[in-house]
Design a protein around this motif. Structure first.
Motif, PDB file in Angstrom:
ATOM      1  N   VAL A  36       0.842  -1.192   0.000  1.00  0.00           N
ATOM      2  CA  VAL A  36       0.000   0.000   0.000  1.00  0.00           C
ATOM      3  C   VAL A  36       0.880   1.245   0.000  1.00  0.00           C
ATOM      4  O   VAL A  36       1.835   1.339   0.761  1.00  0.00           O
ATOM      5  CB  VAL A  36      -0.924   0.026   1.241  1.00  0.00           C
ATOM      6  N   THR A  37       0.533   2.187  -0.868  1.00  0.00           N
ATOM      7  CA  THR A  37       1.104   3.525  -0.879  1.00  0.00           C
ATOM      8  C   THR A  37      -0.064   4.479  -1.031  1.00  0.00           C
ATOM      9  O   THR A  37      -0.866   4.324  -1.960  1.00  0.00           O
ATOM     10  CB  THR A  37       2.088   3.713  -2.057  1.00  0.00           C
ATOM     11  N   ALA A  38      -0.187   5.439  -0.103  1.00  0.00           N
ATOM     12  CA  ALA A  38      -1.308   6.374  -0.150  1.00  0.00           C
ATOM     13  C   ALA A  38      -0.885   7.730   0.388  1.00  0.00           C
ATOM     14  O   ALA A  38      -0.083   7.814   1.321  1.00  0.00           O
ATOM     15  CB  ALA A  38      -2.480   5.836   0.685  1.00  0.00           C
ATOM     16  N   GLY A  43      -6.625  16.177   8.250  1.00  0.00           N
ATOM     17  CA  GLY A  43      -8.054  16.064   8.534  1.00  0.00           C
ATOM     18  C   GLY A  43      -8.594  14.694   8.198  1.00  0.00           C
ATOM     19  O   GLY A  43      -7.931  13.891   7.531  1.00  0.00           O
ATOM     20  N   ILE A  44      -9.816  14.432   8.680  1.00  0.00           N
ATOM     21  CA  ILE A  44     -10.441  13.130   8.430  1.00  0.00           C
ATOM     22  C   ILE A  44     -11.847  13.284   7.853  1.00  0.00           C
ATOM     23  O   ILE A  44     -12.669  12.379   7.950  1.00  0.00           O
ATOM     24  CB  ILE A  44     -10.474  12.259   9.711  1.00  0.00           C
ATOM     25  N   SER A  45     -12.119  14.428   7.214  1.00  0.00           N
ATOM     26  CA  SER A  45     -13.451  14.617   6.632  1.00  0.00           C
ATOM     27  C   SER A  45     -13.662  13.612   5.502  1.00  0.00           C
ATOM     28  O   SER A  45     -12.728  13.277   4.773  1.00  0.00           O
ATOM     29  CB  SER A  45     -13.620  16.042   6.105  1.00  0.00           C
ATOM     30  N   LYS A  46     -14.881  13.136   5.384  1.00  0.00           N
ATOM     31  CA  LYS A  46     -15.168  12.171   4.325  1.00  0.00           C
ATOM     32  C   LYS A  46     -15.005  12.811   2.951  1.00  0.00           C
ATOM     33  O   LYS A  46     -14.280  12.316   2.102  1.00  0.00           O
ATOM     34  CB  LYS A  46     -16.581  11.618   4.486  1.00  0.00           C
ATOM     35  N   HIS A  47     -15.689  13.932   2.736  1.00  0.00           N
ATOM     36  CA  HIS A  47     -15.683  14.562   1.415  1.00  0.00           C
ATOM     37  C   HIS A  47     -14.309  15.113   1.038  1.00  0.00           C
ATOM     38  O   HIS A  47     -13.846  14.922  -0.076  1.00  0.00           O
ATOM     39  CB  HIS A  47     -16.728  15.682   1.359  1.00  0.00           C
ATOM     40  N   GLY A  48     -13.644  15.793   1.968  1.00  0.00           N
ATOM     41  CA  GLY A  48     -12.386  16.462   1.659  1.00  0.00           C
ATOM     42  C   GLY A  48     -11.161  15.573   1.673  1.00  0.00           C
ATOM     43  O   GLY A  48     -10.155  15.894   1.049  1.00  0.00           O
ATOM     44  N   VAL A  49     -11.225  14.429   2.373  1.00  0.00           N
ATOM     45  CA  VAL A  49     -10.026  13.599   2.539  1.00  0.00           C
ATOM     46  C   VAL A  49     -10.306  12.126   2.229  1.00  0.00           C
ATOM     47  O   VAL A  49      -9.814  11.578   1.242  1.00  0.00           O
ATOM     48  CB  VAL A  49      -9.443  13.737   3.969  1.00  0.00           C
ATOM     49  N   ASP A  51     -12.852  10.238   1.200  1.00  0.00           N
ATOM     50  CA  ASP A  51     -13.503   9.811  -0.038  1.00  0.00           C
ATOM     51  C   ASP A  51     -12.654  10.061  -1.281  1.00  0.00           C
ATOM     52  O   ASP A  51     -13.006   9.621  -2.367  1.00  0.00           O
ATOM     53  CB  ASP A  51     -14.871  10.483  -0.192  1.00  0.00           C
ATOM     54  N   LYS A  52     -11.523  10.742  -1.122  1.00  0.00           N
ATOM     55  CA  LYS A  52     -10.587  10.942  -2.231  1.00  0.00           C
ATOM     56  C   LYS A  52      -9.531   9.834  -2.269  1.00  0.00           C
ATOM     57  O   LYS A  52      -8.628   9.860  -3.097  1.00  0.00           O
ATOM     58  CB  LYS A  52      -9.893  12.299  -2.095  1.00  0.00           C
ATOM     59  N   GLY A  53      -9.625   8.884  -1.337  1.00  0.00           N
ATOM     60  CA  GLY A  53      -8.648   7.797  -1.281  1.00  0.00           C
ATOM     61  C   GLY A  53      -7.435   8.131  -0.446  1.00  0.00           C
ATOM     62  O   GLY A  53      -6.498   7.345  -0.368  1.00  0.00           O
ATOM     63  N   TYR A  54      -7.437   9.305   0.185  1.00  0.00           N
ATOM     64  CA  TYR A  54      -6.335   9.691   1.050  1.00  0.00           C
ATOM     65  C   TYR A  54      -6.460   9.007   2.403  1.00  0.00           C
ATOM     66  O   TYR A  54      -7.546   8.620   2.823  1.00  0.00           O
ATOM     67  CB  TYR A  54      -6.335  11.199   1.323  1.00  0.00           C
ATOM     68  N   VAL A  55      -5.357   8.935   3.106  1.00  0.00           N
ATOM     69  CA  VAL A  55      -5.329   8.583   4.521  1.00  0.00           C
ATOM     70  C   VAL A  55      -5.403   9.914   5.250  1.00  0.00           C
ATOM     71  O   VAL A  55      -4.707  10.862   4.902  1.00  0.00           O
ATOM     72  CB  VAL A  55      -4.038   7.815   4.868  1.00  0.00           C
ATOM     73  N   GLY A  56      -6.271  10.010   6.256  1.00  0.00           N
ATOM     74  CA  GLY A  56      -6.455  11.271   6.959  1.00  0.00           C
ATOM     75  C   GLY A  56      -5.696  11.323   8.273  1.00  0.00           C
ATOM     76  O   GLY A  56      -5.661  10.345   9.019  1.00  0.00           O
ATOM     77  N   HIS A  57      -5.102  12.482   8.538  1.00  0.00           N
ATOM     78  CA  HIS A  57      -4.411  12.734   9.809  1.00  0.00           C
ATOM     79  C   HIS A  57      -5.399  13.395  10.761  1.00  0.00           C
ATOM     80  O   HIS A  57      -5.955  14.441  10.454  1.00  0.00           O
ATOM     81  CB  HIS A  57      -3.204  13.643   9.577  1.00  0.00           C
ATOM     82  N   HIS A  75     -10.240   4.574   4.664  1.00  0.00           N
ATOM     83  CA  HIS A  75     -11.349   3.696   4.294  1.00  0.00           C
ATOM     84  C   HIS A  75     -10.853   2.266   4.120  1.00  0.00           C
ATOM     85  O   HIS A  75      -9.763   2.026   3.594  1.00  0.00           O
ATOM     86  CB  HIS A  75     -11.989   4.135   2.980  1.00  0.00           C
ATOM     87  N   ARG A  76     -11.690   1.337   4.530  1.00  0.00           N
ATOM     88  CA  ARG A  76     -11.403  -0.080   4.328  1.00  0.00           C
ATOM     89  C   ARG A  76     -12.064  -0.578   3.050  1.00  0.00           C
ATOM     90  O   ARG A  76     -11.555  -1.475   2.381  1.00  0.00           O
ATOM     91  CB  ARG A  76     -11.913  -0.878   5.529  1.00  0.00           C
ATOM     92  N   ASN A  77     -13.197  -0.004   2.734  1.00  0.00           N
ATOM     93  CA  ASN A  77     -13.935  -0.371   1.527  1.00  0.00           C
ATOM     94  C   ASN A  77     -14.338   0.910   0.809  1.00  0.00           C
ATOM     95  O   ASN A  77     -14.716   1.878   1.453  1.00  0.00           O
ATOM     96  CB  ASN A  77     -15.182  -1.192   1.865  1.00  0.00           C
ATOM     97  N   THR A  78     -14.239   0.896  -0.490  1.00  0.00           N
ATOM     98  CA  THR A  78     -14.560   2.024  -1.375  1.00  0.00           C
ATOM     99  C   THR A  78     -13.517   3.129  -1.308  1.00  0.00           C
ATOM    100  O   THR A  78     -12.659   3.144  -0.441  1.00  0.00           O
ATOM    101  CB  THR A  78     -15.950   2.640  -1.097  1.00  0.00           C
ATOM    102  N   HIS A  79     -13.606   4.054  -2.245  1.00  0.00           N
ATOM    103  CA  HIS A  79     -12.775   5.257  -2.288  1.00  0.00           C
ATOM    104  C   HIS A  79     -11.281   4.948  -2.157  1.00  0.00           C
ATOM    105  O   HIS A  79     -10.585   5.538  -1.344  1.00  0.00           O
ATOM    106  CB  HIS A  79     -13.220   6.258  -1.229  1.00  0.00           C
TER     107      HIS A  79
END
Length: 171
Positions: A36-38, A43-49, A51-57, A75-79
């Motif tokens: 895995v590389t991401a 932040g941990i917002s769904k829309h801003g972080v 759901d873009k496939g990022y890992v959130g701080h 996310h574990r599933n989707t995005h």
């Protein structure tokens, strides 16, 4: 020494050049055993972080290589599902965080297979489950926490993986 039960830890890493901007990637997470590389974003917002496939701080937790607890969610599933197979990490696996200034290598040493989604103790400066008291740490140190939903395809509980800083390599 890193990885021992002593509270001493590696020297702090280089200070970040600037405070991370919300919803913007500023580091890279690598989980070599999972291939895995991401990108890591603030932040941990769904829309801003997330759901873009990022890992959130998690805001307010330590930055990479700093004393305290670098807490990250994905996310574990989707995005992009960067934490799809987080349950496959084992003690001794590497968690690598790369910033503009340095490469920080943490080693997995504790796994909490399931806790409440509201268990904020897992991302505290000294991470420890507030729900499952046998899990966590008892002294200050240099930690990383990875959190994701469990079981798969639900958000009922959280899976938590903890590690300790083992090495810092300036860029």
């Amino acid at each position: 020494a890193p990885g021992s039960s002593e509270p001493s830890a590696p020297a702090p890493g280089p200070a970040p050049s600037a405070r991370p901007r919300p919803d913007r990637p500023y580091a890279v997470l690598r989980l070599p055993s999972l291939r895995v590389t991401a990108p890591i974003a603030e932040g941990i917002s769904k829309h801003g972080v997330l759901d873009k496939g990022y890992v959130g701080h998690y805001a307010g937790t330590a930055q990479p290589g700093r004393a305290g607890n670098l807490a990250l969610a994905g996310h574990r599933n989707t995005h992009g599902e960067p934490f799809r197979h987080l349950d496959r990490l084992r003690a001794g696996d590497r968690i690598v965080v790369e910033t503009r200034e340095a490469v920080f290598t943490y080693l997995v040493d504790k796994i909490l297979p399931e806790t409440s989604a509201r268990d904020g103790g897992v991302i505290a400066p000294v991470p420890r489950s507030a729900v499952r008291t046998a899990y966590g740490y008892g002294e200050r140190g240099y930690y990383v926490t990875l959190t994701t939903c469990t079981p798969e395809f639900t958000s009922r509980y959280r899976l938590v993986v903890w590690g300790r800083l083992a090495s810092t390599r300036p860029r």
